[in-house]
Scaffold this active site. Structure first.
Site, PDB file in Angstrom:
ATOM      1  N   HIS A  32     -27.288   4.803  -6.611  1.00 22.13           N
ATOM      2  CA  HIS A  32     -26.376   5.124  -7.559  1.00 22.13           C
ATOM      3  C   HIS A  32     -25.102   6.018  -6.523  1.00 22.13           C
ATOM      4  CE1 HIS A  32     -29.876   5.791  -9.969  1.00 22.13           C
ATOM      5  NE2 HIS A  32     -30.367   6.106  -8.918  1.00 22.13           N
ATOM      6  N   SER A  90       3.143  -0.908   0.182  1.00 20.78           N
ATOM      7  CA  SER A  90       3.476  -0.201  -0.758  1.00 20.78           C
ATOM      8  C   SER A  90       5.005  -0.493  -1.016  1.00 20.78           C
ATOM      9  CB  SER A  90       3.014   1.335  -1.034  1.00 20.78           C
ATOM     10  OG  SER A  90       3.896   1.891  -2.072  1.00 20.78           O
ATOM     11  N   LYS A 137       0.931   3.112   3.158  1.00 19.14           N
ATOM     12  CA  LYS A 137      -0.313   2.379   2.597  1.00 19.14           C
ATOM     13  C   LYS A 137      -0.444   1.175   3.269  1.00 19.14           C
ATOM     14  CE  LYS A 137      -1.891   3.516  -0.626  1.00 19.14           C
ATOM     15  NZ  LYS A 137      -1.565   3.308  -2.084  1.00 19.14           N
ATOM     16  N   GLU A 191      -9.221  -6.362  -4.176  1.00 12.32           N
ATOM     17  CA  GLU A 191      -9.105  -6.175  -5.694  1.00 12.32           C
ATOM     18  C   GLU A 191      -8.705  -7.354  -6.623  1.00 12.32           C
ATOM     19  OE1 GLU A 191      -5.726  -3.209  -5.463  1.00 12.32           O
ATOM     20  OE2 GLU A 191      -6.804  -1.953  -4.532  1.00 12.32           O
TER      21      GLU A 191
END
Length: 465
Positions: free
Chosen positions: A157, A278, A284, A291
């Site tokens: 979970h 970024s 970043k 992704e």
């Protein structure tokens, strides 16, 4: 004028819109190697059966070799007016060798041609994907051996559940990849029958030898029913289904990498090789490779769904709808292949933050089950009773803001007087993982043993291949 390859009955040209919707060369030109291989096998069989002369077969084969070379060098001109790869090849063959080119189409149809070509293409794709998955497995296994002792939190979970080792976690994906390879192998076995010689749908009156062409192309046998041979696309659906499941497995791992690399979690890091920055925030480091693997799964699943929808209402035999079987599948196979290679690279690149992992493994009272097991094993308590006792001790620890192994013995004995100091031997995360020695468990010795067995299997495959 109508198309010279099939237009004998037609007196005028098709509408420009008709030409645009009918053309497939932009996609099926990728089948050129398979189309030429099948044509060479067909020509050889026709000559062996006395249907065309040996000289015609020789000229046809020589012309096809020239076309193969031209396409390979990029000098071949694909013509949209000729619709597809079959007509483009045959038209150029006619330019090279003259009327003998027209004899190549004896006893076959574009229907069995395209079914044969695409089977050969998907078979090649399956072999390429299998090699990529094997390399992915090897990367996972190598890192599993390296981190057989590295403790990390195991989750259910997405909540801390029990300590595991990072090596054990990686071997889970090794097992998934093994099932993926098994599905592709099963699909390949069923795929490996030849449609060539089924002609348009009913077979042919010429005395062809379909077993000869099947053998020449590496198929196990010819397909037994001519209607099925030209209308079946199960082989694409199976390969896409296996691809979709494999892509889901990659996506699950990619999602974990995205979560783990977040500064809020900080369990692993990726180098500059598999991250991007970024345009506005200089601090970043984005896990874009992971992704994009996650996103490409949608492309693969979508291609499977699209082809299922195309096929669901088609009566026998061939329908032009089937022209839509290639583009989505080709894109899906390419997306999966790229995703596997990206995940292989990230597996080799990622660096576990071992200290943070070990701390996180003990958070959330992750060794509570070890306490319950100790009560069962040492005090002979029924597990359900031990579960309740442990729950009460965890509640005390939570109230006092203490880790489970920091709860004073007296506090534990207030819940269960028979608890002794030896309980602390099982409450560390290291003791927890080392105790999980059951087959398939996370104990470091288990991980090393299983990883070494995987290495032997993969090396044996590589040597036999």
């Amino acid at each position: 004028m109508s198309n010279k390859m099939w237009g004998g009955r037609f007196g005028e040209s098709p509408d420009a819109i008709m030409e645009e919707i009918n053309v497939s060369i932009d996609v099926d030109q990728h089948l050129y190697a398979q189309d030429i291989a099948a044509s060479k096998a067909h020509a050889a069989m026709l000559a062996a059966q006395g249907i065309i002369t040996a000289n015609d077969a020789k000229n046809i084969t020589g012309g096809l070799d020239t076309i193969l070379s031209e396409i390979g060098k990029g000098s071949f001109s694909f013509k949209r007016a000729l619709e597809d790869i079959h007509m483009n090849v045959e038209s150029r063959l006619g330019e090279l060798i003259g009327p003998a080119a027209g004899r190549l189409h004896t006893a076959r149809s574009r229907n069995d041609q395209v079914a044969t070509d695409f089977r050969l293409y998907v078979r090649d794709v399956i072999d390429d994907i299998d090699r990529a998955l094997a390399a992915f497995q090897r990367a996972l296994v190598d890192r599993a051996i390296e981190h057989a002792d590295t403790v990390m939190p195991g989750f259910t979970h997405l909540q801390t559940a029990q300590p595991v080792t990072f090596g054990h976690h990686l071997l889970a994906y090794t097992e998934m990849a093994s099932r993926d390879r098994g599905r592709f192998a099963d699909a390949r076995k069923r795929l490996n029958e030849s449609p060539l010689g089924a002609a348009a749908l009913a077979g042919t009156s010429f005395p062809i030898d379909r077993h000869a062409t099947a053998s020449a192309l590496g198929f196990d046998r010819p397909m037994a029913n001519s209607l099925d041979a030209v209308s079946d696309r199960d082989f694409v659906l199976e390969a896409l289904s296996a691809s979709a499941i494999a892509a889901v497995h990659l996506s699950r791992f990619a999602e974990e990498i995205v979560i783990w690399t977040s500064p809020l979690v900080g369990l692993v890091s990726l180098s500059d090789k598999f991250t991007t920055g970024s345009s506005i925030m200089p601090q970043k480091r984005n896990p874009d490779a992971a992704e994009l693997v996650r996103a490409k799964t949608g492309r693969v699943i979508g291609s499977l769904t699209a082809l299922l929808i195309v096929m669901k209402g088609l009566p026998l035999a061939y329908q032009k709808d089937m022209q839509e079987d290639k583009q989505g599948a080709m894109e899906a196979f390419a997306a999966l292949s790229l995703a596997i290679r990206a995940m292989t690279g990230m597996t080799l690149d990622l660096v576990p933050e071992e200290a943070r992992m070990k701390v996180a493994a003990g958070e959330g009272y992750a060794t509570a089950t070890d306490l319950a097991d100790w009560l069962v094993r040492t005090l002979k308590m029924p597990f359900r009773d031990a579960h309740h006792v442990t729950g009460r001790i965890v509640a005390k620890a939570s109230e006092q803001g203490l880790a489970l192994h920091k709860v004073p013995l007296a506090e534990m004995q207030a819940v269960e007087p028979r608890i002794t100091a030896s309980v602390f031997d099982v409450l560390s995360v290291q003791a927890s993982v080392e105790s999980r020695t059951s087959y398939g468990g996370t104990a470091p010795d288990n991980v090393r043993k299983q990883a070494k067995e995987w290495l032997k299997r993969l090396e044996k495959e590589q040597n036999s291949g």
